[in-house]
Design a protein around this motif. Structure first.
Motif, PDB file in Angstrom:
ATOM      1  N   ILE A 236       0.835  -1.197   0.000  1.00  0.00           N
ATOM      2  CA  ILE A 236       0.000   0.000   0.000  1.00  0.00           C
ATOM      3  C   ILE A 236       0.875   1.255   0.000  1.00  0.00           C
ATOM      4  O   ILE A 236       0.586   2.237  -0.712  1.00  0.00           O
ATOM      5  CB  ILE A 236      -0.951   0.005   1.212  1.00  0.00           C
ATOM      6  N   SER A 237       1.954   1.247   0.766  1.00  0.00           N
ATOM      7  CA  SER A 237       2.850   2.400   0.805  1.00  0.00           C
ATOM      8  C   SER A 237       3.451   2.671  -0.568  1.00  0.00           C
ATOM      9  O   SER A 237       3.501   3.821  -1.035  1.00  0.00           O
ATOM     10  CB  SER A 237       3.980   2.148   1.821  1.00  0.00           C
ATOM     11  N   GLU A 238       3.904   1.614  -1.227  1.00  0.00           N
ATOM     12  CA  GLU A 238       4.493   1.762  -2.564  1.00  0.00           C
ATOM     13  C   GLU A 238       3.476   2.285  -3.570  1.00  0.00           C
ATOM     14  O   GLU A 238       3.757   3.219  -4.339  1.00  0.00           O
ATOM     15  CB  GLU A 238       5.041   0.407  -3.025  1.00  0.00           C
ATOM     16  N   VAL A 280      -7.480   6.685   4.002  1.00  0.00           N
ATOM     17  CA  VAL A 280      -7.402   7.559   2.835  1.00  0.00           C
ATOM     18  C   VAL A 280      -7.740   8.972   3.303  1.00  0.00           C
ATOM     19  O   VAL A 280      -8.894   9.265   3.616  1.00  0.00           O
ATOM     20  CB  VAL A 280      -8.373   7.111   1.723  1.00  0.00           C
ATOM     21  N   GLY A 281      -6.748   9.827   3.393  1.00  0.00           N
ATOM     22  CA  GLY A 281      -6.965  11.162   3.936  1.00  0.00           C
ATOM     23  C   GLY A 281      -7.910  11.998   3.088  1.00  0.00           C
ATOM     24  O   GLY A 281      -7.963  11.866   1.863  1.00  0.00           O
ATOM     25  N   VAL A 304     -10.480   4.872  -5.029  1.00  0.00           N
ATOM     26  CA  VAL A 304     -10.714   3.924  -6.123  1.00  0.00           C
ATOM     27  C   VAL A 304      -9.394   3.538  -6.779  1.00  0.00           C
ATOM     28  O   VAL A 304      -9.113   2.356  -7.022  1.00  0.00           O
ATOM     29  CB  VAL A 304     -11.683   4.521  -7.163  1.00  0.00           C
ATOM     30  N   ASN A 305      -8.571   4.532  -7.070  1.00  0.00           N
ATOM     31  CA  ASN A 305      -7.301   4.258  -7.745  1.00  0.00           C
ATOM     32  C   ASN A 305      -6.371   3.402  -6.895  1.00  0.00           C
ATOM     33  O   ASN A 305      -5.642   2.555  -7.427  1.00  0.00           O
ATOM     34  CB  ASN A 305      -6.608   5.576  -8.102  1.00  0.00           C
ATOM     35  N   LEU A 306      -6.396   3.612  -5.591  1.00  0.00           N
ATOM     36  CA  LEU A 306      -5.517   2.832  -4.729  1.00  0.00           C
ATOM     37  C   LEU A 306      -5.970   1.374  -4.656  1.00  0.00           C
ATOM     38  O   LEU A 306      -5.145   0.440  -4.727  1.00  0.00           O
ATOM     39  CB  LEU A 306      -5.471   3.460  -3.333  1.00  0.00           C
ATOM     40  N   TYR A 307      -7.270   1.157  -4.533  1.00  0.00           N
ATOM     41  CA  TYR A 307      -7.773  -0.215  -4.500  1.00  0.00           C
ATOM     42  C   TYR A 307      -7.551  -0.925  -5.826  1.00  0.00           C
ATOM     43  O   TYR A 307      -7.193  -2.113  -5.863  1.00  0.00           O
ATOM     44  CB  TYR A 307      -9.254  -0.237  -4.140  1.00  0.00           C
ATOM     45  N   THR A 308      -7.779  -0.242  -6.934  1.00  0.00           N
ATOM     46  CA  THR A 308      -7.595  -0.889  -8.235  1.00  0.00           C
ATOM     47  C   THR A 308      -6.120  -1.176  -8.502  1.00  0.00           C
ATOM     48  O   THR A 308      -5.773  -2.197  -9.097  1.00  0.00           O
ATOM     49  CB  THR A 308      -8.190  -0.040  -9.364  1.00  0.00           C
TER      50      THR A 308
END
Length: 316
Positions: A236-238, A280-281, A304-308
């Motif tokens: 997730i950090s990357e 997600v801030g 959305v972009n992070l989950y995808t």
């Protein structure tokens, strides 16, 4: 999740939901925690999965978690077994303790919590002519509240208690026969939380004995602590660092609250999978559970972009 909270939304004209016509239509209830945003993110991810299914492998499950407020929903979802075959579990909260442009990859110190109702049953009597014949449930509940908030803190970790609701009585000239106390306790781990629960139940019983009342207690919701798996924290950090609009990836944060998605995460871990809960801030116009709450909707796309991106990597 999608549930609202028991808050009356502000009538201020400057409040964006009032300006644009999407304020709550139900008095005394509003989306004051961002859960409508969570559902929007979930629907966005679902649309992406449908559009890109030819490039994806394995099985993807989107889990609807009802009744997050009061931590009443996740236990039933976990018990259904729907996520027992999951290799990975990811969940998040919008805004909360982080502003727009920040992702908190590894929140720590999720507090175990138990929500408890105490109900006292007394005996009615004429408040003027024969008060001695009654059994005062309201007075008992009032004593219970003060004693509950006097529970000694635990020396080995954080504890919390809050009585949020006290309802009692039937009329001003009748000795009150019914009373209900709605409360929650929290603890830094399961043992400390159980200490708080045991103290609550002991006080509830003692008050009933001293006021000569019948009583009952009911557990209304529970959540556990959670340690994120390092593999998913790193991933997730990357991925967050590559997202447009993300300026900071905070490695950790002391959550110091409770969330029943922890039950789902722990269930997956217990069956050999890995789990993460992240933040997600999003900028907000007021704190969560406040009448003026609203959040930066641009961060829905960040979610959305992070989950995808996570799905793409795990399906590679």
């Amino acid at each position: 999740d999608i549930d609202c909270v028991n808050v009356q939304e502000t009538a201020l004209e400057a409040h964006l939901p009032n300006k644009l016509g999407f304020r709550s239509q139900n008095d005394g209830f509003m989306h004051a925690c961002g859960h409508d945003g969570h559902m929007a993110i979930g629907l966005g991810v679902a649309q992406w999965i449908a559009d890109n299914q030819a490039q994806l492998n394995g099985k993807i499950k989107l889990v609807f978690q009802p009744a997050e407020e009061g931590v009443r929903g996740a236990a039933a979802i976990a018990a259904s077994g729907i996520i027992d075959d999951a290799d990975y579990f990811a969940a998040s909260h919008l805004s909360f303790c982080a502003d727009s442009g920040t992702i908190i990859a590894n929140p720590k110190k999720f507090l175990c919590t138990t929500k408890i109702d105490i109900r006292y049953q007394g005996k009615p009597a004429h408040a003027g002519a024969a008060p001695h014949l009654g059994r005062n449930a309201l007075l008992a509940a009032a004593h219970a509240v003060t004693q509950l908030h006097g529970i000694s803190r635990h020396g080995d970790g954080m504890t919390r208690i809050n009585v949020g609701v006290l309802k009692a009585g039937e009329g001003r000239n009748v000795i009150p026969t019914t009373a209900e106390v709605q409360l929650e306790v929290r603890g830094e781990n399961a043992e400390i939380n159980q200490y708080m629960v045991d103290q609550v139940l002991q006080i509830a019983k003692g008050i009933a004995v001293s006021f000569d009342l019948d009583y009952e207690t009911e557990i209304m919701g529970e959540a556990v602590d959670l340690d994120n798996d390092a593999e998913l924290v790193e991933l997730i950090s990357e991925l967050a660092q590559k997202q447009t609009g993300v300026a900071e990836v905070a490695p950790t944060y002391s959550f110091n609250g409770s969330e029943d998605a922890t039950i789902l995460g722990r269930r997956v871990q217990q069956h050999g999978g890995k789990a993460i809960y992240f933040i997600v801030g999003a900028d907000r116009t007021a704190g969560h559970h406040q009448a003026e709450f609203d959040f930066d909707e641009q961060q829905l796309l960040t979610g959305v972009n992070l989950y995808t991106a996570l799905l793409q990597r795990l399906n590679a």
